[in-house]
Design an enzyme around this catalytic site. Structure first.
Site, mmCIF file in Angstrom:
data_model
loop_
_atom_site.group_PDB
_atom_site.id
_atom_site.type_symbol
_atom_site.label_atom_id
_atom_site.label_comp_id
_atom_site.label_asym_id
_atom_site.label_seq_id
_atom_site.Cartn_x
_atom_site.Cartn_y
_atom_site.Cartn_z
ATOM 1 N N LYS A 64 -116.412 26.149 -22.685
ATOM 2 C CA LYS A 64 -115.221 26.847 -22.214
ATOM 3 C C LYS A 64 -114.550 26.111 -21.053
ATOM 4 O O LYS A 64 -115.137 25.197 -20.470
ATOM 5 C CB LYS A 64 -115.588 28.295 -21.830
ATOM 6 C CG LYS A 64 -116.187 29.085 -22.998
ATOM 7 C CD LYS A 64 -115.170 29.387 -24.066
ATOM 8 C CE LYS A 64 -115.644 29.773 -25.433
ATOM 9 N NZ LYS A 64 -116.662 30.700 -25.685
HETATM 10 C C1 LIG Z 1 -117.192 31.777 -26.764
HETATM 11 C C2 LIG Z 1 -116.531 33.022 -27.198
HETATM 12 C C3 LIG Z 1 -117.116 34.280 -26.992
HETATM 13 C C4 LIG Z 1 -118.516 34.442 -26.513
HETATM 14 O O1 LIG Z 1 -118.756 33.976 -25.250
HETATM 15 P P1 LIG Z 1 -120.267 33.927 -24.727
HETATM 16 O O2 LIG Z 1 -120.119 33.748 -23.266
HETATM 17 O O3 LIG Z 1 -120.918 32.768 -25.418
HETATM 18 O O4 LIG Z 1 -120.907 35.210 -25.097
HETATM 19 C C5 LIG Z 1 -116.388 35.399 -27.305
HETATM 20 N N1 LIG Z 1 -115.155 35.312 -27.818
HETATM 21 C C6 LIG Z 1 -114.571 34.127 -28.062
HETATM 22 C C7 LIG Z 1 -113.180 34.114 -28.609
HETATM 23 C C8 LIG Z 1 -115.251 32.939 -27.790
HETATM 24 O O5 LIG Z 1 -114.684 31.759 -28.066
#
Ligand SMILES: *Cc1c(COP(=O)(O)O)cnc(C)c1O
Length: 399
Positions: A200
């Site tokens: 992210k």
């Molecule tokens: C990565 C992601 C998540 C989950 O995030 P985590 O921190 O890994 O639980 C949820 N929604 C979207 C759109 C994502 O890309």
């Protein structure tokens, strides 16, 4: 033995070698030093670092409260639980998103309802939202995603679903840095859930944050993230903290550690710089891809701010090579790509348990056939971008 220290890192400890990887996790130098300090401090789980990270993060997005948790998925589940809806209540979500949102809905005891998307934005429109809500006899809540960092009109979606913003939870896993018009994502709906997963745009490795304007919800999530306990260990072990605690409600084990928070704080301090680079990368891609026939540039917002978590093009039929073959051809040249996302309705488990409108998901199918996420991170060089675009042009022209 001295020479060993100078040898390049062994394969098992480093990323696979490729010309341009899809994404790299960059942990800044300041974060590494902060981790060392925490590790030597005598306290490594939720403590002062988490408290400071929450304060700084809330200030960053302009939210009243921020609660640090173990993941965005946990934040979504905790937010949905905090809405206190009757078990089995229907929660609308896009079929083009990460499946974590669907699992959060199910684990909160609620029923996911999948909405189709507009083929241009790849996100639900008021029309697809209203159609999905109508088909299931109405929904009680909704999870709204800003796909790739492109802002979506949260208020319009809530209205189309026939609910108020009080029953909207935002999945902002891509949307730290996104603004809807002049509103920064983090204060628009009842609760906004961010991810600090390794890929992210603010990476810790794992971690999440929930922001809200609602003190009661924040306090409830603050307890529910750690077994529902009225007082965490940090507060109990502080001088005069007292050893007693109570559990007055159900909870998860979903707290953030001080090690994670220390990384997050340092990454947040660099965030404006890394976001500026992402915007630059997107602009440079645009300028080179615009001349390649059969590729469509990612949509830019009519108002507001794109966070550029993803840079996704569409591979049209006149490109000459299908999306899947393009992925293979790029991979043979050492260029990593990804597809966001395999629609939730195409995943076996969710295809069985999610409600949907009759008539399938024509918008989502068209997006899924053509979308391709190109390498994107803040350490991508101009040369990397040229390598990717030259490969795209050559592969397209070869057919
Ligand atoms: C990565 C992601 C998540 C989950 O995030 P985590 O921190 O890994 O639980 C949820 N929604 C979207 C759109 C994502 O890309």
């Amino acid at each position: 033995m001295v020479q060993i220290a100078n040898r390049p890192r062994t394969q098992e400890h480093s990323m696979p070698v490729s010309a341009v990887p899809f994404t790299r996790t960059h942990i800044c130098e300041e974060a590494r030093q902060a981790v060392q300090q925490v590790l030597g401090s005598g306290w490594v789980t939720s403590g002062q670092q988490v408290i400071e990270f929450e304060r700084e993060f809330a200030e960053h997005v302009g939210a009243r409260r921020a609660i640090a948790v173990s993941s965005c998925t946990a934040a979504l589940e905790l937010a949905l639980r905090a809405l206190q809806l009757p078990a089995g209540s229907r929660v609308l979500m896009s079929t083009i998103t990460f499946c974590g949102a669907a699992s959060a809905i199910v684990h909160a005891g609620l029923q996911p309802v999948l909405a189709d998307v507009d083929p241009v934005t790849a996100m639900p429109s008021p029309v697809t939202v209203a159609a999905a809500a109508r088909a299931v006899g109405g929904v009680q809540a909704m999870v709204v995603v800003h796909l790739g960092g492109l802002p979506t009109q949260v208020e319009e979606m809530a209205e189309a679903a026939g609910i108020t913003l009080d029953h909207v939870v935002e999945d902002a896993a891509h949307a730290l840095g996104t603004a809807v018009g002049d509103r920064v994502v983090g204060t628009i709906s009842r609760a906004t859930c961010f991810s600090f997963y390794a890929t992210k745009n603010l990476a810790i490795g794992e971690g999440g944050m929930l922001t809200t304007e609602d003190d009661e919800l924040a306090d409830a999530v603050g307890r529910a993230r750690l077994h529902g306990m009225s007082k965490d260990a940090w507060r109990r072990y502080l001088p005069g903290g007292g050893w007693r605690y109570d559990v007055e409600g159900d909870g998860l084990k979903a707290n953030m550690t001080d090690v994670q928070a220390a990384i997050g704080r340092a990454q947040l301090r660099r965030f404006e710089v890394t976001q500026a680079r992402r915007a630059e990368v997107a602009a440079r891609y645009d300028s080179l891809i615009v001349d390649i026939p059969g590729l469509t540039l990612p949509l830019r917002p009519m108002s507001g701010t794109h966070a550029w978590h993803l840079y996704a093009v569409r591979v049209r039929p006149n490109f000459g090579v299908g999306r899947d073959d393009l992925i293979t051809a790029l991979s043979e040249r050492g260029i990593g790509t990804s597809v966001h996302f395999i629609p939730v309705h195409r995943l076996t488990w969710y295809s069985h348990i999610c409600l949907r409108a009759p008539g399938g998901f024509p918008g989502a199918e068209s997006v899924f056939d053509q979308t391709l996420s190109l390498p994107m991170d803040q350490v991508l060089t101009d040369e990397d971008i040229r390598t990717v675009c030259t490969a795209l042009a050559e592969i397209g022209a070869s057919r």
